[in-house]
Design a protein around this motif. Structure first.
Motif, PDB file in Angstrom:
ATOM      1  N   VAL A 131       0.829  -1.200   0.000  1.00  0.00           N
ATOM      2  CA  VAL A 131       0.000   0.000   0.000  1.00  0.00           C
ATOM      3  C   VAL A 131       0.864   1.250   0.000  1.00  0.00           C
ATOM      4  N   ARG A 132       1.946   1.252   0.767  1.00  0.00           N
ATOM      5  CA  ARG A 132       2.769   2.450   0.920  1.00  0.00           C
ATOM      6  C   ARG A 132       3.390   2.885  -0.399  1.00  0.00           C
ATOM      7  N   GLY A 163      -9.421   3.281  -1.626  1.00  0.00           N
ATOM      8  CA  GLY A 163      -9.656   4.261  -0.573  1.00  0.00           C
ATOM      9  C   GLY A 163      -8.569   4.248   0.478  1.00  0.00           C
ATOM     10  N   LEU A 164      -8.023   3.062   0.767  1.00  0.00           N
ATOM     11  CA  LEU A 164      -6.964   2.965   1.773  1.00  0.00           C
ATOM     12  C   LEU A 164      -5.665   3.582   1.246  1.00  0.00           C
ATOM     13  N   ILE A 165      -5.392   3.381  -0.036  1.00  0.00           N
ATOM     14  CA  ILE A 165      -4.217   4.008  -0.653  1.00  0.00           C
ATOM     15  C   ILE A 165      -4.331   5.524  -0.567  1.00  0.00           C
ATOM     16  N   ALA A 166      -5.527   6.036  -0.858  1.00  0.00           N
ATOM     17  CA  ALA A 166      -5.748   7.482  -0.797  1.00  0.00           C
ATOM     18  C   ALA A 166      -5.606   8.000   0.631  1.00  0.00           C
ATOM     19  N   ARG A 167      -6.120   7.252   1.589  1.00  0.00           N
ATOM     20  CA  ARG A 167      -5.997   7.688   2.984  1.00  0.00           C
ATOM     21  C   ARG A 167      -4.529   7.724   3.421  1.00  0.00           C
ATOM     22  N   TRP A 200      -1.314 -13.609   0.881  1.00  0.00           N
ATOM     23  CA  TRP A 200      -0.762 -12.655  -0.072  1.00  0.00           C
ATOM     24  C   TRP A 200      -0.237 -11.431   0.689  1.00  0.00           C
ATOM     25  N   PRO A 201       0.994 -10.970   0.402  1.00  0.00           N
ATOM     26  CA  PRO A 201       1.580  -9.839   1.145  1.00  0.00           C
ATOM     27  C   PRO A 201       0.686  -8.611   1.215  1.00  0.00           C
ATOM     28  N   LEU A 202       0.050  -8.246   0.115  1.00  0.00           N
ATOM     29  CA  LEU A 202      -0.820  -7.077   0.127  1.00  0.00           C
ATOM     30  C   LEU A 202      -2.018  -7.301   1.048  1.00  0.00           C
ATOM     31  N   VAL A 203      -2.602  -8.483   0.992  1.00  0.00           N
ATOM     32  CA  VAL A 203      -3.766  -8.786   1.821  1.00  0.00           C
ATOM     33  C   VAL A 203      -3.386  -8.816   3.298  1.00  0.00           C
ATOM     34  N   LYS A 204      -2.170  -9.258   3.599  1.00  0.00           N
ATOM     35  CA  LYS A 204      -1.714  -9.257   4.986  1.00  0.00           C
ATOM     36  C   LYS A 204      -1.733  -7.846   5.583  1.00  0.00           C
ATOM     37  N   GLN A 205      -1.485  -6.838   4.757  1.00  0.00           N
ATOM     38  CA  GLN A 205      -1.503  -5.463   5.247  1.00  0.00           C
ATOM     39  C   GLN A 205      -2.902  -5.012   5.641  1.00  0.00           C
TER      40      GLN A 205
END
Length: 288
Positions: A131-132, A163-167, A200-205
Motif C-alpha cells: 500500500v505504501r 480508498g486505503l491508498i488514498a488515505r 498474499w503480502p498485500l492482503v496481509k496489510q
C-alpha cells in the motif's frame, strides 16, 4: 522456550485466527441481509465482468474526461454556475484490488452530467504488493494532475483498497495539502478479519493487527483532508462491516451507512453515486 517452539506457537495462533475469520465470515454471509444484498450484487457483478476487459485493453481510464458547456442542460450547468471552483476541482477515481477503472463507469457518467469537468482514474496492477509504495505513486500522479489542471487541490474517490491508498497518501505522505475530500467505498480502514484467510503480502496489510493499520492509527493532528466513508451493512469482504468506518480522533471524517448494498456494488449503486455527487459539489460542507 526454544525458537522452534515459538515459531510453531505463532503458526498455530495464525491458523486459529484464520479459522476464526472464516467462521465469522461464514455466519455473516449466511444472514438474510447478506443473501438479499448478494442477489443484487450478482446482477451488478455480471454487468461489470462484461465491461472489465475494456479496462484492460482500452486504456481510456488514465485520461481526463472533459465536458463542454454546450452539451449540458440548464440543470446540469447549475454546478458550474453555482460553484465554479467545485466544478473545476479534479476528481481522481481509484479502483479496488483486482479491478480496473471500468468499475467507475456509472459514477463517471453521473459526475459529468452534474457538471464536473475534470475526471481522471488512478490504476495499479493486481500484482501490487504494498500500500505504501502505491500511495507514493499516487502522490506523484496527483502532482502531475495538479500541474496539468492548474488546480491546487483535488478530490479522490476510492473503492475498497483504492480508498486505503488514498488515505495513506493524505495522512502519512502529506497529501492533505492537495487532497480536499477523500471519499471511500467499502474501504477496510480498520482492517478486515477476512484478510486473515489469504497469505498474499498485500492482503496481509489489510489484517486488523498489521503494521500498516498500526501506522494509520498513529496521531495525525495536522491532516486537513475531509474524509467521507461509505460502508455497507452487508459488505461481504469487510468483516465486521464497521471496520469500513474512519475512526481516528485527528481526522475530519463522517461515516455513512448504506443498507443492503454489497461490496462490489457500491460504485454502481445509484443512491451512493448521487450522494457522492452532492458531497463533491459542496466543498465547505462536512456532511454527506
Amino acid at each position: 522456550m526454544s525458537a522452534e517452539a515459538v515459531e510453531q506457537s505463532g503458526a498455530r495462533s495464525g491458523l486459529w485466527q484464520a479459522l476464526d475469520g472464516l467462521r465469522y465470515g461464514a455466519r455473516s454471509a449466511l444472514s438474510p441481509r447478506v443473501l438479499q444484498g448478494a442477489a443484487v450484487e450478482l446482477g451488478w457483478l455480471t454487468t461489470h465482468l462484461a465491461m472489465y476487459p475494456l479496462g484492460l485493453v482500452g486504456g481510456a481510464g488514465s485520461r481526463a474526461d472533459r465536458l463542454s458547456l454546450d452539451r449540458l442542460t440548464p440543470a446540469q450547468r447549475s454546478l458550474l454556475v453555482g460553484d465554479v471552483r467545485a466544478a473545476g476541482t479534479p476528481i481522481l477515481l481509484a479502483h479496488g484490488i483486482v479491478d480496473n477503472h471500468t468499475v467507475f463507469a456509472l459514477m463517471r457518467r453521473q459526475l459529468l452530467r452534474r457538471g464536473f469537468t475534470r475526471i481522471h482514474t488512478f490504476s495499479y496492477s493486481p500484482l501490487t504488493l504494498d500500500v505504501r509504495s502505491t500511495a507514493r505513486r499516487m502522490a506523484a500522479e496527483v502532482e502531475a494532475l495538479c500541474e496539468e489542471s492548474g488546480s491546487d487541490q483535488i478530490h479522490i474517490v476510492g473503492h475498497s483498497l483504492g480508498g486505503l491508498i488514498a488515505r495513506y497518501y493524505a495522512q502519512r505522505l502529506g497529501g492533505d495539502e492537495r487532497l480536499h475530500t477523500c471519499v471511500t467505498l467499502g474501504t477496510p480502514h480498520q482492517g478486515t478479519v477476512a484478510a486473515r484467510l489469504l497469505p498474499w503480502p498485500l492482503v496481509k496489510q489489510l489484517r486488523p493487527e498489521s503494521d500498516l493499520m498500526a501506522e494509520l492509527a498513529e496521531p495525525a493532528p495536522d491532516c486537513a483532508t475531509r474524509f467521507v466513508a461509505y460502508y455497507s451493512d452487508v459488505d461481504q469482504l469487510i468483516v465486521p462491516q464497521r471496520r469500513a468506518q474512519v475512526r481516528h480522533p485527528d481526522l475530519i471524517a463522517q461515516n455513512v451507512r448504506i443498507n443492503g448494498v454489497g461490496h462490489l456494488s457500491l460504485p454502481f449503486h445509484g443512491d451512493v453515486v448521487h450522494r457522492i455527487c452532492g458531497v463533491l459539489a459542496h466543498l465547505d460542507d462536512q456532511v454527506a
